[in-house]
Design an enzyme around this catalytic site. Structure first.
Site, mmCIF file in Angstrom:
data_model
loop_
_atom_site.group_PDB
_atom_site.id
_atom_site.type_symbol
_atom_site.label_atom_id
_atom_site.label_comp_id
_atom_site.label_asym_id
_atom_site.label_seq_id
_atom_site.Cartn_x
_atom_site.Cartn_y
_atom_site.Cartn_z
ATOM 1 N N HIS A 103 24.942 88.206 69.577
ATOM 2 C CA HIS A 103 25.086 88.109 71.042
ATOM 3 C C HIS A 103 23.813 88.563 71.773
ATOM 4 O O HIS A 103 23.742 88.420 72.999
ATOM 5 C CB HIS A 103 26.251 88.980 71.534
ATOM 6 C CG HIS A 103 27.597 88.543 71.044
ATOM 7 N ND1 HIS A 103 28.113 87.298 71.300
ATOM 8 C CD2 HIS A 103 28.531 89.187 70.293
ATOM 9 C CE1 HIS A 103 29.324 87.197 70.739
ATOM 10 N NE2 HIS A 103 29.590 88.329 70.114
ATOM 11 N N ASP A 138 31.326 83.623 62.525
ATOM 12 C CA ASP A 138 31.999 84.695 63.272
ATOM 13 C C ASP A 138 32.979 84.030 64.251
ATOM 14 O O ASP A 138 32.741 82.917 64.723
ATOM 15 C CB ASP A 138 30.939 85.499 64.033
ATOM 16 C CG ASP A 138 31.519 86.715 64.741
ATOM 17 O OD1 ASP A 138 31.489 87.802 64.150
ATOM 18 O OD2 ASP A 138 32.010 86.567 65.878
HETATM 19 ZN ZN LIG Z 1 32.644 88.312 66.665
#
Ligand SMILES: [Zn+2]
Length: 319
Positions: A103, A138
């Protein structure tokens, strides 16, 4: 696939936050890997002002972002995560890195991530003239990674993730920009998606990843899509992670991995060991029935899948 561990990963002390050091408890007896020096490597992806801001934040103890805790050991851990990912890239290993990275943006942290471990390793490879596929399984979109490579045709970023969920994008119409158009593949899965939907997404997009002909495949290996993970509503089984290891190793011989999410403390090591057993062609250490998705979940998934393939049709042969 060798596990790469270092006790510095535990120095990032986040208390009772979901991304806590207990995630690596099962691996704490592994020896410390000899990690390479990577402080210069941060600049491959991150802005100098941001790197400075991280240093200052660690010194002062002020968090950089409401979701990303910082402690006095966070710099050491974040550097170790980048270094372990570099070592994984050099040796075809699996870095048990924390904090995770996907992220993180060039100029800011996000979603428990400080430096973008996988993007730094991939950018190094790009500078060596390599074509890199980043496959991110993910349960969240790796929005930092996606943004970093959105305008290049040297990196294909392919993410299978829950949508809607954090970080709020990663829909089918996000396919990259400029020269990078067609090199971002998003497979958004509705909440409630199980193994069957994951495999449908995988099998429909895999031919595009093959056509890209990557020299190296970097895996953003996150396990929060597991059915009993507290952060998401995906329903992957332990069997899925085992089969995924088998499929990826058969498909892409030159692969390395770095850990992203996975917040069920009991299940995370099982997910990782099953995945590694698949990659290494060994028996699955843990058995669990594959999960099946409900009809309305399938309907929502398929509507997005076919619309998404339509967006990608100008760039790849869709079969
Ligand atoms: Zn994640």
């Amino acid at each position: 696939m060798q596990l790469i561990y270092h006790s510095d990963f535990l120095a990032h002390d986040t208390g009772g936050h979901p991304e806590r050091k207990e995630r690596l408890h099962a691996f704490r007896d592994l020896p410390d890997a000899a990690l390479p020096d990577v402080e210069d490597w941060l600049l491959l992806v991150h802005e100098p002002a941001y790197i400075d801001q991280v240093r200052k934040s660690v010194a002062s103890g002020h968090w950089l972002d409401p979701e990303t805790p910082i402690s006095s050991g966070s710099w050491k851990a974040a550097i170790a995560a980048v270094a372990a990912t570099r070592l994984a890239m050099e040796t075809g290993g699996f870095a048990l890195a924390r904090p995770p990275g996907h992220h993180a943006y060039p100029g800011h942290c996000s979603g428990f991530c400080i430096f973008n471990n996988v993007a730094i390793a991939a950018q190094y490879l790009v500078r060596q003239g390599k074509r890199v596929l980043i496959f991110d399984f993910d349960g969240h979109l790796g929005d930092g990674t996606s943004r970093i490579f959105s305008t290049t045709d040297q990196v294909m970023y392919w993410s299978i993730h829950q949508y809607p969920a954090f970080p709020g994008h990663g829909f089918i119409d996000e396919i990259g920009e400029g020269k990078g158009k067609g090199y971002t593949l998003n497979s958004p899965l509705p909440p409630g998606s199980g193994d069957d939907i994951f495999w449908s997404a995988f099998d429909h997009l895999l031919p595009l990843a093959r056509q890209f002909k990557p020299d190296v495949v970097a895996l953003s290996a996150g396990f929060d899509g597991y059915q009993y993970d507290p952060l998401l509503e995906l329903r992957y089984s332990l069997d899925m992670f085992y089969q995924l290891g088998i499929r990826l190793t058969a498909e892409f011989p030159n692969t390395f991995a770095t850990l992203e999410g996975g917040y069920n403390l009991q299940a995370l090591p099982k997910c990782i060991f099953n995945f590694l057993a698949g990659m290494d062609g060994l028996e699955a250490p843990y058995q669990e029935e594959p999960t099946v998705s409900g009809r309305s979940v399938w309907e929502r998934f398929e509507a997005n899948l076919y619309a998404g393939l339509h967006y990608l049709e100008p760039y790849w042969t869709i079969r």
